[in-house]
Design a protein around this motif. Structure first.
Motif, PDB file in Angstrom:
ATOM      1  N   ASP A  56       0.869  -1.040  -0.110  1.00  9.42           N
ATOM      2  CA  ASP A  56      -0.037  -0.009  -0.100  1.00  9.42           C
ATOM      3  C   ASP A  56       0.917   1.234  -0.056  1.00  9.42           C
ATOM      4  O   ASP A  56       1.267   1.705   1.017  1.00  9.42           O
ATOM      5  N   THR A  57       1.360   1.865  -1.103  1.00  6.39           N
ATOM      6  CA  THR A  57       1.980   2.674  -1.386  1.00  6.39           C
ATOM      7  C   THR A  57       1.049   4.133  -1.365  1.00  6.39           C
ATOM      8  O   THR A  57       1.607   5.105  -1.069  1.00  6.39           O
ATOM      9  N   ASN A  58      -0.237   3.839  -1.414  1.00  2.00           N
ATOM     10  CA  ASN A  58      -1.007   5.146  -1.447  1.00  2.00           C
ATOM     11  C   ASN A  58      -1.276   5.780  -0.213  1.00  2.00           C
ATOM     12  O   ASN A  58      -1.340   6.996  -0.080  1.00  2.00           O
ATOM     13  N   SER A  59      -1.278   5.028   0.906  1.00  2.00           N
ATOM     14  CA  SER A  59      -1.382   5.509   2.232  1.00  2.00           C
ATOM     15  C   SER A  59      -0.071   6.495   2.570  1.00  2.00           C
ATOM     16  O   SER A  59      -0.221   7.610   3.400  1.00  2.00           O
ATOM     17  N   ASN A  60       0.986   6.006   2.359  1.00  2.00           N
ATOM     18  CA  ASN A  60       2.298   6.634   2.474  1.00  2.00           C
ATOM     19  C   ASN A  60       2.092   7.850   1.720  1.00  2.00           C
ATOM     20  O   ASN A  60       2.570   9.110   2.247  1.00  2.00           O
ATOM     21  N   TYR A  61       1.767   8.089   0.399  1.00  2.00           N
ATOM     22  CA  TYR A  61       1.726   9.113  -0.270  1.00  2.00           C
ATOM     23  C   TYR A  61       0.957  10.143   0.241  1.00  2.00           C
ATOM     24  O   TYR A  61       1.048  11.260   0.522  1.00  2.00           O
ATOM     25  N   LEU A  62      -0.411   9.670   0.630  1.00  2.00           N
ATOM     26  CA  LEU A  62      -1.405  10.609   1.039  1.00  2.00           C
ATOM     27  C   LEU A  62      -1.083  11.176   2.496  1.00  2.00           C
ATOM     28  O   LEU A  62      -1.285  12.512   2.812  1.00  2.00           O
ATOM     29  N   ALA A  63      -0.550  10.514   3.292  1.00  2.00           N
ATOM     30  CA  ALA A  63      -0.018  10.976   4.579  1.00  2.00           C
ATOM     31  C   ALA A  63       1.128  11.973   4.355  1.00  2.00           C
ATOM     32  O   ALA A  63       1.082  13.084   5.128  1.00  2.00           O
ATOM     33  N   GLU A 104      -3.275   7.189 -11.303  1.00  2.00           N
ATOM     34  CA  GLU A 104      -4.488   8.144 -11.629  1.00  2.00           C
ATOM     35  C   GLU A 104      -4.807   8.883 -10.220  1.00  2.00           C
ATOM     36  O   GLU A 104      -5.224  10.063 -10.472  1.00  2.00           O
ATOM     37  N   MET A 105      -4.532   8.236  -9.034  1.00  2.00           N
ATOM     38  CA  MET A 105      -4.905   8.808  -7.746  1.00  2.00           C
ATOM     39  C   MET A 105      -4.183  10.011  -7.610  1.00  2.00           C
ATOM     40  O   MET A 105      -4.582  11.195  -7.275  1.00  2.00           O
ATOM     41  N   ARG A 106      -2.983  10.205  -7.944  1.00  2.00           N
ATOM     42  CA  ARG A 106      -1.835  11.091  -7.456  1.00  2.00           C
ATOM     43  C   ARG A 106      -2.253  12.486  -8.350  1.00  2.00           C
ATOM     44  O   ARG A 106      -2.424  13.552  -7.453  1.00  2.00           O
ATOM     45  N   PRO A 107      -2.396  12.412  -9.697  1.00  2.00           N
ATOM     46  CA  PRO A 107      -2.869  13.653 -10.258  1.00  2.00           C
ATOM     47  C   PRO A 107      -4.168  14.195  -9.552  1.00  2.00           C
ATOM     48  O   PRO A 107      -4.436  15.366  -9.432  1.00  2.00           O
ATOM     49  N   MET A 108      -5.124  13.397  -9.387  1.00  2.00           N
ATOM     50  CA  MET A 108      -6.290  13.832  -8.752  1.00  2.00           C
ATOM     51  C   MET A 108      -6.137  14.406  -7.303  1.00  2.00           C
ATOM     52  O   MET A 108      -6.643  15.402  -6.908  1.00  2.00           O
ATOM     53  N   MET A 109      -5.321  13.843  -6.529  1.00  2.00           N
ATOM     54  CA  MET A 109      -5.141  14.286  -5.426  1.00  2.00           C
ATOM     55  C   MET A 109      -4.258  15.709  -5.337  1.00  2.00           C
ATOM     56  O   MET A 109      -4.547  16.733  -4.652  1.00  2.00           O
ATOM     57  N   GLU A 110      -3.363  15.974  -6.151  1.00  2.00           N
ATOM     58  CA  GLU A 110      -2.612  17.273  -6.296  1.00  2.00           C
ATOM     59  C   GLU A 110      -3.531  18.187  -7.054  1.00  2.00           C
ATOM     60  O   GLU A 110      -3.344  19.390  -6.798  1.00  2.00           O
ATOM     61  N   THR A 111      -4.142  17.985  -8.190  1.00  2.00           N
ATOM     62  CA  THR A 111      -4.783  18.923  -8.789  1.00  2.00           C
ATOM     63  C   THR A 111      -6.277  19.447  -8.312  1.00  2.00           C
ATOM     64  O   THR A 111      -6.791  20.622  -8.500  1.00  2.00           O
ATOM     65  N   PRO A 117      -9.534   6.525  -7.120  1.00  2.00           N
ATOM     66  CA  PRO A 117      -9.212   4.939  -7.399  1.00  2.00           C
ATOM     67  C   PRO A 117      -7.925   4.664  -6.712  1.00  2.00           C
ATOM     68  O   PRO A 117      -7.297   5.582  -6.142  1.00  2.00           O
ATOM     69  N   GLY A 118      -7.885   3.361  -6.862  1.00  2.00           N
ATOM     70  CA  GLY A 118      -6.554   2.895  -5.910  1.00  2.00           C
ATOM     71  C   GLY A 118      -5.276   2.899  -6.855  1.00  2.00           C
ATOM     72  O   GLY A 118      -4.225   2.457  -6.316  1.00  2.00           O
ATOM     73  N   VAL A 119      -5.360   3.129  -8.037  1.00  2.00           N
ATOM     74  CA  VAL A 119      -4.272   3.153  -9.373  1.00  2.00           C
ATOM     75  C   VAL A 119      -3.402   4.190  -8.759  1.00  2.00           C
ATOM     76  O   VAL A 119      -3.991   5.479  -9.167  1.00  2.00           O
TER      77      VAL A 119
END
Length: 428
Positions: free
Chosen positions: A21-28, A162-169, A157-159
């Protein structure tokens, strides 16, 4: 007012250990940058009962709940319907999202399966977050709790791509607008190489007072980042951050290779392109890793002419012109060999500078004279040649990665006209 966050990561592939789960690390990391307190990370599988428990728990804890995963087209993607059920909302189909999905499928000459339509269903009252890179849009839904507190549910999304640009923009600007305070957080990240995490901590100890800024360290092998976060009024926070950053630069400038989320290969590419330098690489133990890292960065063709992966002694001689006398007298893992490898690569490619590596990455192949982790790096340029022998520790992939990082740091220093000999933390 948004002060506390919960991250909810869904998927059986995570709870069964199939993927990390790299998403949680990134979001944190991103939430920390904007001053939102992450109070919990919940990981849950694709079970309706467990998902309902996870969402109810997250909503009770956070002003905002950020979820990744579970909004795909298959039967085990249950996030949206779970939210609709526990909030008492109807699912409404968004035709604009349907049309976006149809265009994506048409662009690759495929007919969209009917089950993709569920990705265009959203709880009533949701604000849609577009996903330009995939078929699963996200959404934001405000939910009033029993105590009249509002929890904002943000689903993506969990990909990761896809998720990171949505988070940042979308998500980060939205959170900033809705935090309910005019306090801002100014952040600067220093990327370092050549000091351990504890060594970096020791180097800046006492430099910045706790009331001035938060100082955080993150080890992401083979580099260590130092992050300064200053809280304050707009303008004041940025000015204070600039002042504190000067203190940091004055103390550890010899180990800082970049500021911001920038990799060593990006820095090398920018420097070589700016100076109009041409580069060739000769690799043995790294097996093309240096070239791989550089060519991952767009625009590498402006400066990189070629990468000679000469694993065998025969190729070192026939392709790079390493002499059999050198190999017989000193061996392939020697400073003498890497100097000749670099010189041969520079001559064959007709470039300004070439760098070469040779070593014992393990786990086998070590000898008393050349134990596992023995690595030699050589550089040949118009002003002469240089080589060093290092003794690294770790697994095969760590030794290869660390060798590539040292080689790239040599190239960075070469392009900046800095003494390469200073990059000697791991020198034997």
């Amino acid at each position: 007012m948004i002060q506390r966050a919960v991250v909810l990561s869904t998927g059986d592939e995570i709870t069964t250990g199939k993927i990390v789960d790299t998403n949680s690390n990134y979001l944190a990391d991103k939430l920390h940058e904007i001053g939102v307190d992450l109070i919990a990370v919940i990981t849950v599988g694709d079970s309706p009962e467990r998902l309902e428990w996870a969402w109810r728990s997250a909503m009770a804890l956070g002003d905002v709940v950020i979820s990744t995963g579970g909004i795909g087209p298959t039967a085990d993607d249950l996030t949206t319907e779970t939210i609709a059920r526990i909030t008492g909302r109807k699912l409404i189909r968004d035709e604009a999202s349907v049309e976006h999905m149809r265009r994506l499928f048409a662009s690759i000459n495929r007919v969209m399966p009917e089950n993709n339509l569920k990705q265009a269903d959203f709880p009533e009252g949701a604000e849609i977050i577009s996903n330009p890179l995939g078929t699963a849009p996200g959404f934001q839904l405000p939910v009033v709790q029993d105590d009249d507190r509002v929890s904002h549910l943000i689903v993506m999304p969990g990909v990761p791509r896809e998720m990171r640009p949505m988070m940042e923009t979308w998500v980060i600007p939205w959170i900033k607008r809705n935090r309910g305070t005019d306090t801002v957080f100014a952040v600067r990240i220093f990327q370092t190489f050549g000091l351990s995490e504890s060594g970096l901590d020791e180097a800046v100890k006492g430099l910045i007072k706790p009331e001035e800024a938060r100082v955080a360290f993150r080890a992401s092998f083979p580099q260590i980042s130092l992050r300064l976060t200053v809280e304050g009024k707009p303008g004041e926070a940025e000015r204070k951050l600039d002042e504190l950053s000067e203190r940091v630069r004055a103390k550890i400038s010899n180990f800082v290779f970049a500021e911001g989320e920038t990799s060593m290969e990006e820095v090398v590419g920018q420097l070589f392109a700016k100076r109009g330098l041409k580069l060739a690489i000769a690799e043995s133990c790294t097996g093309g890793l240096i070239g791989h890292r550089l060519t991952n960065i767009p625009g590498s063709s402006k400066y990189l002419q070629g990468d000679f992966v000469t694993y065998s002694n025969d190729l070192k001689m026939s392709v790079l012109g390493v002499s059999d006398t050198t190999l017989a007298s000193f061996g392939a893992v020697s400073e003498e060999c890497v100097r000749e490898m670099a010189a041969g690569a520079r001559k064959r490619a007709g470039v300004d500078v070439a760098i070469a590596t040779s070593g014992v990455a393990g786990p086998d192949g070590g000898t008393p004279e050349h134990p596992v982790g023995t690595v030699c790096v050589g550089l040949d340029g118009k002003d002469g040649s240089l080589s060093r022998r290092y003794q690294f520790r770790g697994t095969r992939d760590w030794i290869k990665l660390l060798t590539s990082q040292v080689a790239l740091d040599w190239l960075r220093r070469y392009a900046l006209d800095e003494p390469i000999a200073e990059s000697q933390l791991f020198k034997r």
